[in-house]
Design a protein around this motif. Sequence first.
Motif, PDB file in Angstrom:
ATOM      1  N   ILE A  15       6.299   7.857  -3.383  1.00  0.00           N
ATOM      2  CA  ILE A  15       5.006   7.193  -3.166  1.00  0.00           C
ATOM      3  C   ILE A  15       4.030   8.193  -2.546  1.00  0.00           C
ATOM      4  CG2 ILE A  15       3.817   5.433  -1.778  1.00  0.00           C
ATOM      5  CD1 ILE A  15       6.486   3.759  -2.139  1.00  0.00           C
ATOM      6  N   TRP A  16       4.492   8.927  -1.544  1.00  0.00           N
ATOM      7  CA  TRP A  16       3.651   9.927  -0.884  1.00  0.00           C
ATOM      8  C   TRP A  16       3.162  10.952  -1.903  1.00  0.00           C
ATOM      9  CZ3 TRP A  16       3.385  15.127  -0.048  1.00  0.00           C
ATOM     10  CH2 TRP A  16       2.583  15.559   1.004  1.00  0.00           C
ATOM     11  N   GLU A  53       7.572  -3.896   0.369  1.00  0.00           N
ATOM     12  CA  GLU A  53       8.315  -4.068  -0.878  1.00  0.00           C
ATOM     13  C   GLU A  53       7.575  -5.010  -1.804  1.00  0.00           C
ATOM     14  OE1 GLU A  53      13.065  -3.487  -0.164  1.00  0.00           O
ATOM     15  OE2 GLU A  53      12.269  -5.514  -0.015  1.00  0.00           O
ATOM     16  N   ILE A  54       7.603  -4.675  -3.087  1.00  0.00           N
ATOM     17  CA  ILE A  54       7.089  -5.566  -4.122  1.00  0.00           C
ATOM     18  C   ILE A  54       8.193  -5.678  -5.165  1.00  0.00           C
ATOM     19  CG2 ILE A  54       5.324  -5.911  -5.891  1.00  0.00           C
ATOM     20  CD1 ILE A  54       3.432  -4.283  -4.078  1.00  0.00           C
ATOM     21  N   PRO A  58      10.292  -0.463  -2.820  1.00  0.00           N
ATOM     22  CA  PRO A  58       9.230   0.046  -1.949  1.00  0.00           C
ATOM     23  C   PRO A  58       7.962   0.371  -2.744  1.00  0.00           C
ATOM     24  CG  PRO A  58      11.314   1.096  -1.402  1.00  0.00           C
ATOM     25  CD  PRO A  58      11.531   0.326  -2.686  1.00  0.00           C
ATOM     26  N   ALA A  59       6.827  -0.071  -2.210  1.00  0.00           N
ATOM     27  CA  ALA A  59       5.527   0.197  -2.837  1.00  0.00           C
ATOM     28  C   ALA A  59       4.570   0.885  -1.873  1.00  0.00           C
ATOM     29  CB  ALA A  59       4.910  -1.095  -3.338  1.00  0.00           C
ATOM     30  N   GLY A  60       4.947   0.940  -0.605  1.00  0.00           N
ATOM     31  CA  GLY A  60       4.100   1.570   0.390  1.00  0.00           C
ATOM     32  C   GLY A  60       4.805   1.617   1.723  1.00  0.00           C
ATOM     33  N   PHE A  73       0.623   5.030   3.396  1.00  0.00           N
ATOM     34  CA  PHE A  73       0.551   5.429   1.990  1.00  0.00           C
ATOM     35  C   PHE A  73       1.007   4.276   1.125  1.00  0.00           C
ATOM     36  CE2 PHE A  73       0.679   9.384   4.284  1.00  0.00           C
ATOM     37  CZ  PHE A  73      -0.299  10.121   3.630  1.00  0.00           C
ATOM     38  N   LEU A  74       0.273   4.084   0.033  1.00  0.00           N
ATOM     39  CA  LEU A  74       0.513   2.974  -0.881  1.00  0.00           C
ATOM     40  C   LEU A  74       0.499   3.514  -2.302  1.00  0.00           C
ATOM     41  CD1 LEU A  74       0.725  -0.152  -1.143  1.00  0.00           C
ATOM     42  CD2 LEU A  74      -1.768  -0.189  -1.190  1.00  0.00           C
ATOM     43  N   ASP A  75       1.462   3.073  -3.098  1.00  0.00           N
ATOM     44  CA  ASP A  75       1.496   3.470  -4.502  1.00  0.00           C
ATOM     45  C   ASP A  75       0.106   3.226  -5.102  1.00  0.00           C
ATOM     46  OD1 ASP A  75       1.780   2.988  -7.459  1.00  0.00           O
ATOM     47  OD2 ASP A  75       3.830   3.589  -6.978  1.00  0.00           O
ATOM     48  N   PRO A  76      -0.470   4.222  -5.780  1.00  0.00           N
ATOM     49  CA  PRO A  76      -1.827   4.049  -6.317  1.00  0.00           C
ATOM     50  C   PRO A  76      -1.987   2.827  -7.222  1.00  0.00           C
ATOM     51  CG  PRO A  76      -1.228   6.356  -6.378  1.00  0.00           C
ATOM     52  CD  PRO A  76       0.014   5.591  -5.959  1.00  0.00           C
TER      53      PRO A  76
END
Length: 141
Positions: A15-16, A53-54, A58-60, A73-76
């Motif tokens: 993600i980062w 989590e989504i 993990p999403a962020g 940080f969050l997945d774009p």
Amino acid sequence: MREYKTEDTDALISIWDTAEPLAHPFLSDEVRKQVREDTRNIYLPNAETWVLEIDGAPAGFIAMIGTEIGGLFLDPSEQGKGRGRHMVDHIVAIKGPLTVEVFKDNKIGLPFYERYGFVITGEGVFDASGDETFKMAMPTS
């Protein structure tokens, strides 16, 4: 939201890897490489890190040092959907008003924190690169 586990590390670094260059395109590859290593080996294991989590993945993540946001940080693909606000809301419910230091040139993070209600309380410099930062805080009243 749940607490970080060691087995999350690779997913959070992934993600980062996608989110960080969007937020900090001005950082050199050398600085980015060092911050990535520090995130993996120092920040994630030693900060109080929470994982968004989504659908079970993990999403962020948000990493806390006391009441300071050390990194968010969050997945774009999940940005702009209220997910970052959800992460900050979760921490505020636990810790109360927060602080953060954000690059002046961060075109994603700075507007996010301003929309959330953080105000600039000072300025600083990121030692590794010399880039200027804003110190920000949530109003306490």
